[in-house]
Design a protein around this motif. Structure first.
Motif, short mmCIF file in Angstrom:
data_model
loop_
_atom_site.label_atom_id
_atom_site.label_comp_id
_atom_site.label_asym_id
_atom_site.label_seq_id
_atom_site.Cartn_x
_atom_site.Cartn_y
_atom_site.Cartn_z
N GLN A 24 0.81 -1.18 0.08
CA GLN A 24 -0.06 0.05 0.03
C GLN A 24 0.91 1.23 -0.04
O GLN A 24 0.58 2.21 -0.73
CB GLN A 24 -0.97 0.11 1.28
N TRP A 27 2.02 2.35 -3.35
CA TRP A 27 1.23 3.07 -4.49
C TRP A 27 0.69 4.61 -3.95
O TRP A 27 -0.02 5.37 -4.70
CB TRP A 27 0.26 2.30 -4.93
N THR A 28 0.57 4.84 -2.46
CA THR A 28 0.12 5.81 -1.95
C THR A 28 0.78 7.08 -1.91
O THR A 28 2.22 7.10 -2.03
CB THR A 28 -0.34 5.70 -0.55
N ASP A 30 -0.63 9.81 -0.55
CA ASP A 30 -1.29 10.85 0.50
C ASP A 30 -0.16 10.79 1.80
O ASP A 30 -0.11 9.85 2.23
CB ASP A 30 -2.59 10.23 0.78
N ALA A 33 -2.10 9.01 4.67
CA ALA A 33 -1.99 7.58 4.41
C ALA A 33 -0.53 7.06 5.03
O ALA A 33 -0.34 6.03 5.44
CB ALA A 33 -2.44 7.03 3.30
N MET A 34 0.37 7.88 4.37
CA MET A 34 1.89 7.26 4.47
C MET A 34 2.14 7.15 6.14
O MET A 34 2.74 6.35 6.57
CB MET A 34 2.69 8.22 3.67
#
Length: 65
Positions: A24, A27-28, A30, A33-34
């Motif tokens: 995940q 591809w993130t 944000d 989110a990271m």
């Protein structure tokens, strides 16, 4: 199921979760989110370390007996 078997299954599950988080993270873009993913990964790594230490301690104990 022995405690060792239980620990090994738990270790496998945590490692799989860690791999999922890593995918995940790839591809993130944000930032929030990271942050969540890396915090989760650090907790998973700490859990792995503790499980490995437990397995090592038990192996050393068995060797000494």
């Amino acid at each position: 199921m022995s405690q060792r078997e239980s620990n090994l299954i738990w270790l496998k599950d945590v490692l799989e979760h860690l791999c999922g988080c890593q995918k995940q993270l790839e591809w993130t873009a944000d930032a929030q989110a990271m942050h969540v993913l890396t915090d989760t990964m650090l907790r998973d790594l700490d859990c792995c370390r503790k499980l490995c230490e437990t397995l090592r301690r038990r192996a050393l104990y068995r060797e000494a007996v």
